[in-house]
Design a protein around this motif. Structure first.
Motif, short mmCIF file in Angstrom:
data_model
loop_
_atom_site.label_atom_id
_atom_site.label_comp_id
_atom_site.label_asym_id
_atom_site.label_seq_id
_atom_site.Cartn_x
_atom_site.Cartn_y
_atom_site.Cartn_z
N HIS A 54 0.82 -1.19 0.05
CA HIS A 54 -0.02 0.01 -0.09
C HIS A 54 0.94 1.34 -0.05
O HIS A 54 0.36 2.50 -0.30
N PRO A 67 -1.19 6.10 4.62
CA PRO A 67 -2.31 5.69 3.82
C PRO A 67 -3.74 6.08 4.47
O PRO A 67 -4.99 5.77 4.10
N VAL A 96 -6.51 -0.57 6.95
CA VAL A 96 -6.51 -0.11 5.55
C VAL A 96 -7.37 -1.01 4.69
O VAL A 96 -7.87 -0.41 3.41
N ASP A 97 -7.90 -1.97 5.15
CA ASP A 97 -8.90 -2.89 4.42
C ASP A 97 -10.13 -2.81 4.97
O ASP A 97 -11.10 -3.61 4.31
#
Length: 643
Positions: A26, A42, A78-79
């Motif tokens: 990422h 991120p 992040v997911d």
């Protein structure tokens, strides 16, 4: 349905999964000093890289937004996965076989239409209220209200009800009215057990919680029976599509007209306090719904108060006189700058809440309590000073520094000189000295543990509390002042903690235990230091991947972000290019300077005491002089060691 992932499997995933490899999917990473990699975060927009990882210890931290954690928390965020989902994804890629405890699985979720959910709550409110007035089982609820000065008319005015103890009475009633099981569970009115649906609230007195339009969107339920299987005194509706507790204020539907006309809002702590205030003539009273008063609540009230720079609006907070009430008041003070107008605090002299005050002293006493409220900053100063020993020079100086920031933040500059003089008298220092400290006080009220603070993650594979519920106790919500690193004494503690958090094996236990807690001036630093001592006892220093997490678990929640930052910051000293370890001389210098700090404080206290008695009590002066000489010799010995 699979249950909780076993703790040993979670640890195996942490050990086997490469944080660097996962992050590189990422983020483009570049080298940033010994043992560190850096890239663009991120989780927030930035132009200069502030996202840092230390692969050797499996930790990441962003110095821009404050987020941080381990490889599991990174994948979660992040997911957008739950803890269990993140572990399962990492386990699959790392080749770790997972084993599960029996029971418990992912929480079910669904979508519902607002209109149907609101109508279900309206029907439930009518059902509960009728049960309170008519049911023999509800006598305990009627007695509870009567003992607090509320009759049936008051119960009707506020829609108070009673949830029968049967466990399925409301579910049956809602089914008869045509509501589906999905609507009952989605709205938080029912839960699903092994035998089917059950009433979420049973054997409790219930208050309907309405939004600003008057629609009932949830309930607050008070424990009445000793054998209630849920120990919590109050049980509130969990987060649902129509119930967001951080946006709701109990009683606002009834109070909004009075707030708008009088431009005064009174924030109390409980449902019965709202009732007592309204019945006593303070019809602008509201309360939060099982959560601390926050910025969303401020925004809601400001819109109704017409809280603008022109002034005229007033918000008054009432709190219990106990320690919990004082903490709640200080949390409210942290939001004080969000108001354009002045906010106030009202605390009864004997610590009674508005409901108790009305019972014992009548309606007039409640009105006087509100009318005699003191400015929020005055209450904050007195509460802050109560935590310092003003009989010592150290206590007076620390007290001055703490309250100087409060005085400096007073919006009306005409009030600052007067409060400076007043506070100087409370502390017992010269007005000029107090004025100088206020003039140099850092601006703003920065805190640790705010919206960017990292969240704890259970090692056993749980996903944390369900929406709308909290872990036992509410201490994690308490904020600590951010350490002011411009103060050399505070900076010393910070530099030492960098070494201790990153390289615990560089400091011998016998040397570490000579460091006194009081050497850390900043409360947040002190909390981290105590957390490291607890983690050391548990042997976590021998496990690099567990060390930082062990400190986090042993420290209060408000310093989670600080621990993460300390673990990632670059040490400003000569370090080994491969390991990043600082040289022994640097570590030794930090240690001896920390040992010196409490000695210097005792020397200053002894010198002050000697000046006070040297002319009036020669014998006592001699004793103090001998003590002072011994302390000075001890300090000289420490300084020789540094050289």
């Amino acid at each position: 349905m699979a249950g909780r992932i076993k703790a040993e499997d979670v640890e195996a995933v942490k050990d086997r999964a490469s944080l660097e490899a996962v992050v590189r999917e990422h983020v483009t990473l570049t080298r940033a000093g010994a043992g560190r990699l850096k890239g663009l975060c991120p989780f927030h927009d930035e132009r200069t890289p502030s996202f840092t990882i230390r692969p050797a210890v499996g930790r990441w931290h962003c110095f821009g937004c404050g987020e941080g954690g381990d490889v599991i928390s990174f994948v979660q965020q992040v997911d957008h996965l739950t803890f269990t989902e993140a572990v399962e994804r990492l386990a699959a890629s790392a080749g770790v076989e997972l084993h599960y405890e029996e029971g418990g699985g992912p929480r079910e979720a669904g979508m519902g239409r607002r209109g149907r959910l609101v109508e279900a709550h309206r029907v439930a409110e009518e059902f509960y209220h009728e049960a309170l007035l008519r049911s023999r089982d509800a006598r305990v609820g009627r007695d509870f209200l009567r003992e607090r000065g509320f009759d049936s008319a008051a119960a009707t005015r506020f829609g108070v009800g009673y949830a029968p103890r049967g466990g399925e009475d409301l579910v049956r009633h809602l089914r008869e009215k045509g509501f589906s099981e999905e609507e009952m569970t989605l709205g938080g009115l029912a839960g699903r057990g092994s035998r089917g649906l059950y009433d979420r609230f049973r054997g409790r007195l219930v208050w309907p919680i309405r939004d600003i339009t008057g629609d009932t969107v949830g309930f607050g339920a008070r424990r009445l029976h000793d054998d209630d299987r849920i120990a919590a005194k109050y049980l509130n509706t969990a987060e649902t599509p129509i119930y967001k507790k951080t946006h709701l204020l109990y009683g606002l539907d009834l109070a909004k007209k009075a707030i708008a006309i009088g431009r005064r809002a009174v924030v109390v702590e409980g449902y019965t306090d709202v009732m007592a205030c309204h019945l006593a003539g303070v019809e602008s009273a509201v309360a939060t719904c099982g959560t601390a008063f926050g910025s969303d609540h401020v925004s809601t009230l400001r819109r109704i108060l017409r809280d603008d720079a022109a002034g005229g609006a007033r918000t008054i907070f009432t709190f219990d006189g106990d320690a919990a009430g004082q903490k709640a008041a200080m949390r409210a003070f942290e939001l004080d700058q969000r108001w354009a107008s002045q906010s106030y605090v009202a605390v009864a002299a004997d610590g009674m809440d508005p409901c108790e005050l009305r019972q014992q002293q009548g309606d007039d006493a409640v009105r006087r309590l509100v009318d005699e409220a003191v400015p929020m900053f005055e209450f904050a100063v007195r509460t802050t000073l109560a935590g310092f020993d003003l009989d010592t020079a150290e206590g007076r100086v620390a007290g001055m520094k703490s309250v100087a920031r409060i005085i400096a933040e007073i919006r009306d500059p005409a009030l600052r000189p007067e409060y400076t003089r007043t506070v100087a008298g409370w502390i017992g220092v010269d007005v000029e000295q107090m004025r100088d400290v206020v003039a140099h006080a850092p601006k703003g009220m920065p805190t640790i543990g705010g919206p960017g603070a990292s969240r704890r993650t259970g090692a056993s594979g749980g996903d944390g509390p369900a929406p709308g519920e909290t872990r036992g106790g509410d201490e994690g919500s308490t904020l600590l002042p951010r350490p002011d690193l411009r103060d050399p004494t505070v900076l010393l503690g910070h530099l030492f903690l960098q070494v201790l958090v990153q390289f615990p094996r560089l400091i011998a236990p016998e040397d570490l235990y000579r460091v006194e807690e009081e050497s850390f001036v900043a409360p947040a630093h002190r909390a981290v230091f105590l957390g490291t001592l607890t983690a050391l006892v548990g042997g976590a220093a021998d496990r690099p991947h567990d060390w930082v997490e062990a400190i986090v678990e042993a420290s209060p929640a408000p310093v989670d972000t600080l621990v993460g930052a300390l673990a990632m910051e670059q040490i400003q000293a000569r370090v080994d290019p491969e390991t990043g370890e600082p040289d022994a001389r640097y570590v030794g210098d930090l240690l001896t300077r920390l040992w010196e700090a409490p000695l210097q404080a005792r020397i200053a206290d002894a010198a002050s005491a000697l000046r006070r008695v040297e002319h009036d009590d020669p014998a006592r002066a001699h004793e103090i002089a001998v003590e002072l000489q011994g302390l000075q010799l001890e300090l000289a010995e420490l300084r020789r060691r540094r050289e």
